[in-house]
Design a protein around this motif. Structure first.
Motif, mmCIF file in Angstrom:
data_model
loop_
_atom_site.group_PDB
_atom_site.id
_atom_site.type_symbol
_atom_site.label_atom_id
_atom_site.label_comp_id
_atom_site.label_asym_id
_atom_site.label_seq_id
_atom_site.Cartn_x
_atom_site.Cartn_y
_atom_site.Cartn_z
ATOM 1 N N VAL A 231 0.762 -1.336 -0.082
ATOM 2 C CA VAL A 231 0.412 -0.049 0.030
ATOM 3 C C VAL A 231 0.790 1.945 0.013
ATOM 4 O O VAL A 231 2.355 1.131 0.531
ATOM 5 C CB VAL A 231 -0.952 -0.218 1.122
ATOM 6 N N LYS A 232 -0.099 2.119 -0.101
ATOM 7 C CA LYS A 232 0.812 3.724 -0.319
ATOM 8 C C LYS A 232 -0.024 4.605 -0.162
ATOM 9 O O LYS A 232 -1.356 4.594 0.078
ATOM 10 C CB LYS A 232 1.205 4.725 -1.234
ATOM 11 N N GLU A 233 0.795 5.248 1.681
ATOM 12 C CA GLU A 233 -0.248 6.124 2.083
ATOM 13 C C GLU A 233 -1.035 7.353 0.756
ATOM 14 O O GLU A 233 0.000 8.139 0.517
ATOM 15 C CB GLU A 233 0.259 6.694 3.053
ATOM 16 N N ALA A 234 -2.321 7.902 0.858
ATOM 17 C CA ALA A 234 -2.907 9.183 -0.010
ATOM 18 C C ALA A 234 -3.142 9.930 0.960
ATOM 19 O O ALA A 234 -3.495 10.194 2.105
ATOM 20 C CB ALA A 234 -4.226 8.401 -0.274
ATOM 21 N N ASN A 235 -2.415 11.010 1.224
ATOM 22 C CA ASN A 235 -3.039 11.969 2.469
ATOM 23 C C ASN A 235 -4.042 12.758 1.560
ATOM 24 O O ASN A 235 -4.536 13.303 2.607
ATOM 25 C CB ASN A 235 -1.751 12.505 2.617
ATOM 26 N N GLN A 236 -4.015 13.474 0.179
ATOM 27 C CA GLN A 236 -5.266 13.469 -0.221
ATOM 28 C C GLN A 236 -5.643 12.562 -0.870
ATOM 29 O O GLN A 236 -4.820 11.859 -2.019
ATOM 30 C CB GLN A 236 -5.312 14.658 -1.070
ATOM 31 N N VAL A 237 -7.378 12.284 -0.688
ATOM 32 C CA VAL A 237 -7.713 11.415 -2.218
ATOM 33 C C VAL A 237 -8.732 11.759 -3.731
ATOM 34 O O VAL A 237 -9.919 12.605 -3.509
ATOM 35 C CB VAL A 237 -8.538 10.181 -1.483
ATOM 36 N N LEU A 238 -7.370 12.128 -4.471
ATOM 37 C CA LEU A 238 -8.375 12.656 -5.937
ATOM 38 C C LEU A 238 -8.163 12.379 -7.029
ATOM 39 O O LEU A 238 -7.037 11.266 -7.165
ATOM 40 C CB LEU A 238 -7.666 14.144 -5.600
ATOM 41 N N PRO A 239 -9.274 12.175 -7.588
ATOM 42 C CA PRO A 239 -9.329 11.863 -8.817
ATOM 43 C C PRO A 239 -8.108 11.878 -10.226
ATOM 44 O O PRO A 239 -8.053 10.959 -10.862
ATOM 45 C CB PRO A 239 -11.330 11.981 -9.428
ATOM 46 N N GLN A 240 -7.925 13.275 -9.368
ATOM 47 C CA GLN A 240 -6.710 13.761 -10.280
ATOM 48 C C GLN A 240 -6.011 13.155 -10.422
ATOM 49 O O GLN A 240 -5.084 12.426 -11.406
ATOM 50 C CB GLN A 240 -6.417 15.633 -10.790
#
Length: 798
Positions: A231-240
């Motif tokens: 896994v990678k951590e996602a600080n912001q989940v953005l479609p772009q």
């Protein structure tokens, strides 16, 4: 002694009942002896929570089981006789019926008829087991057999006095339990029973939707084949950041078409932060419960989100009971089921759901569960936030989860959801950290393939051959390798590889993969929930038909296949026109729902911004594009073989971005037509294009399953390649011709001597080198290869 007395009893019963020859053959002394060993545990499993151990209770239950099985076998025989089958023909069923009634699931279904309130047994499941697990044709009227069997069970209960007493006693206890449950108290917190329930629900891989052949995968236990993803951590989940393929992100940015929801500089910062994140095993994250107390696991369809949670539950369920007390109890809640129970007023919160709802894995006393949660001795997992389709209801679930974490601050909580359509803010405010599942890496794919074949195949030679075949298929095909990182699609490859050879049969892989992705997460619910729309079913075949036309439209656009790009308006028009052909009410509105479903649920399309869409995997674009040409050629007959040659292959053979589509077309049509296309390619003048026509013809020939039908065409192609390898003025063409010959015509008896001749006699050192390399890699098992190579190493002047 028990066996003898029971055998005497059943022999007498069978004699007085005048059963048919199937009963007399199957319900034998050995059958009774085997039955005594488990003293009716499987048969009465759905009635008695624990095994009946008292000897005075065993014998009546054993008698009841033998009589019930005898009656059921008799009913099966009578049903066959009613169907007009002869006695000799019916005898062929003996072994299958014996295996059938010995199946623990079948026993449990037949035993359920002894419940005091039983109105029907699960004949659909009986039919499924008979057809799929035993791979038998369906010759029975199962519903009729089920009704008659229930009547026979009532007669057995009346006949055996001791049995009636046991069942009446059990029914009385059920009434007591129900009364207590109504008062809000379930008397048990049975961890052993809960372990068993988890193993039963999640222990086996769920392959019904992937494998329709009925092949048995009894050894494929989930915890044995599970591969922990990264896994990678996602600080912001953005479609772009997380939805757009890189090529489209770059193209849209260069043309200033990117949506302005996020400033470009801010978007780049988010992208950089995400891609620079360290990759870690998802199990490492889960096990660091102090650091990562609240976790959201995001992933694509089929990426393994649910499997991860099931694995964590199974780890606990497979622990020895004396260790379980000190371990955290896993509470796995499928949110779609929870919301249905909540809407039906069966429960108001998660504890009540586990306490009494029918969708829970097993009922656990909520008062004791409350104590466990307060002490932090639980791992709570909420699976499928995206499965709650209605946005308002999804918000309610998030509120419930947030409230739960406030009430039980010492408990680790995991939530899963798909990436697309997920809104992170509320759970981030509740201190949840977000992680995105990564595709399987090459080493993880290898581990899965090895484990799969070790557990699936008993014959060592067969195991090795098929494992290497699958590994080779993934390694040699970029299209297949692109899909193999998804655990669901990799599992499908492993299933198909049992009887088919990848990559030659990859069209079948793409067909099955699209079927699963388009069918498993269906659009019907969304249509029903939209009150304006006709809830008519759109099945996966309709969706495949739509995507064929979408791919075809992309192909005929100016950018062609290299573009993988379609405007929202064009996409909506194609889907609307298709829905009109199947007489769908309000087709334009339904098309908009379909677009959303193909993007958020079916993992086929992605949104690029600036009102454009694309296929998530280029592989599916190529496959559906090829299929549309084949559809026009074979189904609608709007494309003739001459048109296929001139308008499709004639226009695009020089464009390498088209080659995969052209190869798929050849592999999907009849060999005789494939031969005509290959002959057409051979005759083209490809000298200015470095004879790319010949090398495409070789790739197309590989796709043909039955080469013997076009043997003369293959011979012509071999001759052309040998001519190019010997006489062409371009060294690169000569090298490529040598490599094409050896890699694709290795089994031709003339190939090896010809190759040795080129390695010695060719006047070009690059061609000699290519011949030596081809011989070393393709004929390494030939005993003459090593001495010959040694000789070349000494004798060649290069």
């Amino acid at each position: 002694m028990i066996v003898e007395s029971l055998t005497v009893w059943i022999t007498a019963k069978i004699a007085t009942k005048a059963f048919g020859f199937l009963v007399e053959t199957i319900i034998s002394k050995d059958f009774v002896k085997d039955l005594v060993k488990d003293y009716a545990k499987d048969f009465f499993k759905s009635i008695f929570n624990n095994a009946v151990t008292a000897p005075f209770k065993r014998e009546p239950l054993q008698k009841a089981e033998v009589m019930a099985l005898a009656e059921f076998v008799q009913l099966m025989q009578e049903d066959l006789e009613y169907g007009g089958f002869s006695k000799d023909y019916i005898k062929n069923y003996t072994q299958s019926i014996k295996h059938f009634i010995d199946n623990p699931e079948v026993k449990q279904i037949l035993g359920s008829a002894f419940k005091h309130d039983c109105q029907a047994i699960d004949t659909n499941k009986l039919q499924q087991i008979w057809r799929h697990q035993l791979n038998r044709s369906d010759d029975f009227n199962w519903k009729t057999i089920g009704k008659k069997y229930l009547q026979k069970v009532k007669e057995i209960i009346l006949e055996v006095d001791e049995l009636r007493e046991i069942l009446n006693s059990h029914n009385l206890q059920e009434i007591v339990n129900h009364t207590k449950e109504t008062a809000g108290i379930i008397p048990q917190f049975d961890l052993e029973k809960y372990q068993e329930a988890i193993r039963e629900r999640y222990g086996n891989l769920k392959l019904d939707n992937l494998d329709t052949t009925g092949y048995a995968y009894n050894e494929l236990k989930l915890w044995k084949i599970f591969i922990a993803q990264n896994v990678k951590e996602a600080n912001q989940v953005l479609p772009q950041v997380h939805e757009l393929p890189k090529e489209h992100l770059r193209r849209l940015r260069e043309s200033n078409q990117l949506e302005a929801e996020v400033e470009e500089e801010e978007l780049e910062r988010h992208k950089r932060v995400y891609f620079e994140q360290a990759i870690r095993s998802v199990l490492d994250i889960v096990n660091e419960k102090r650091t990562y107390k609240y976790i959201v696991i995001l992933g694509d369809p089929g990426s393994g989100k649910s499997t991860l949670l099931q694995f964590l539950a199974l780890n606990w369920a497979n622990s020895p009971l004396d260790n379980v007390i000190s371990l955290r109890i896993p509470l796995l809640i499928e949110l779609r089921t929870y919301m249905r129970r909540r809407e039906d007023k069966e429960c108001h919160n998660f504890l009540e759901f586990f306490h009494k709802c029918s969708g829970a894995i097993s009922h656990l006393n909520q008062h004791q569960l409350h104590e466990q949660l307060l002490a932090g001795r639980a791992l709570v997992m909420f699976d499928g936030l995206d499965e709650v389709f209605d946005p308002g209801k999804r918000e309610d679930v998030i509120t419930d989860i947030h409230r739960f974490t406030n009430e039980y601050p010492n408990v680790q909580v995991i939530v899963t959801s798909r990436v697309i359509g997920y809104k992170a803010q509320r759970l981030r405010d509740a201190e949840f950290r977000h992680f995105i599942l990564q595709d399987l890496e090459a080493e993880q794919i290898q581990d899965f393939i090895k484990c799969w074949h070790d557990l699936t195949f008993k014959d060592e030679a067969d195991k090795l051959r098929k494992r290497e075949r699958l590994e080779r298929g993934i390694a040699t095909s970029e299209s297949i390798a692109e899909l193999a990182g998804n655990p669901l699609l990799l599992t499908m490859m492993a299933i198909l590889n049992r009887n088919q050879e990848l990559p030659r049969d990859r069209a079948e892989l793409y067909n099955q993969a699209s079927r699963v992705l388009l069918h498993q997460w269906d659009v019907e619910r969304a249509l029903i929930e939209d009150k304006r729309l006709d809830p008519k079913t759109i099945d996966y075949k309709d969706k495949q038909g739509m995507l064929r036309q979408v791919a075809y439209d992309m192909q005929t656009s100016e950018k062609g296949l290299a573009g993988n790009l379609i405007s929202a308006s064009d996409l909506e028009k194609i889907l609307t026109d298709y829905l009109k052909t199947i007489e769908f009410d309000k087709p334009r509105e339904a098309a908009k729902v379909m677009i959303n479903q193909l993007r958020t649920r079916n993992f086929m399309l992605c949104f690029l911004g600036a009102d454009y869409y694309a296929f998530v995997h280029r592989t599916f674009l190529e496959y559906f594009c090829a299929w549309e040409f084949v559809w026009q050629f074979e189904k609608t007959r709007s494309l003739t073989i001459e048109g296929l040659k001139s308008e499709v292959f004639g226009k695009h053979w020089q464009d390498e971005t088209w080659h995969e589509v052209l190869q798929l077309i050849v592999g999907m049509i009849e060999p005789k037509f494939a031969g005509e296309i290959i002959e057409y390619l051979i005759k083209l003048d490809g000298e200015e294009e470095d004879f790319i026509n010949l090398f495409l013809a070789v790739k197309c020939l590989v796709e043909v399953r039955n080469r013997s039908v076009i043997a003369s065409t293959a011979d012509k192609l071999v001759k052309e390649l040998k001519d190019r390898a010997i006489a062409d003025n371009d060294e690169d063409v000569r090298r490529a011709a040598v490599e094409a010959l050896v890699s694709n015509f290795k089994d031709d008896p003339d190939t090896l001597p010809w190759l040795k001749d080129r390695a010695i006699a060719d006047n070009n050192e690059d061609v000699r080198c290519a011949a030596v390399q081809a011989l070393a890699s393709n004929f390494k098992d030939d005993p003459d290869t090593l001495p010959w190579l040694k000789d070349r190493a000494i004798a060649d002047n290069n």
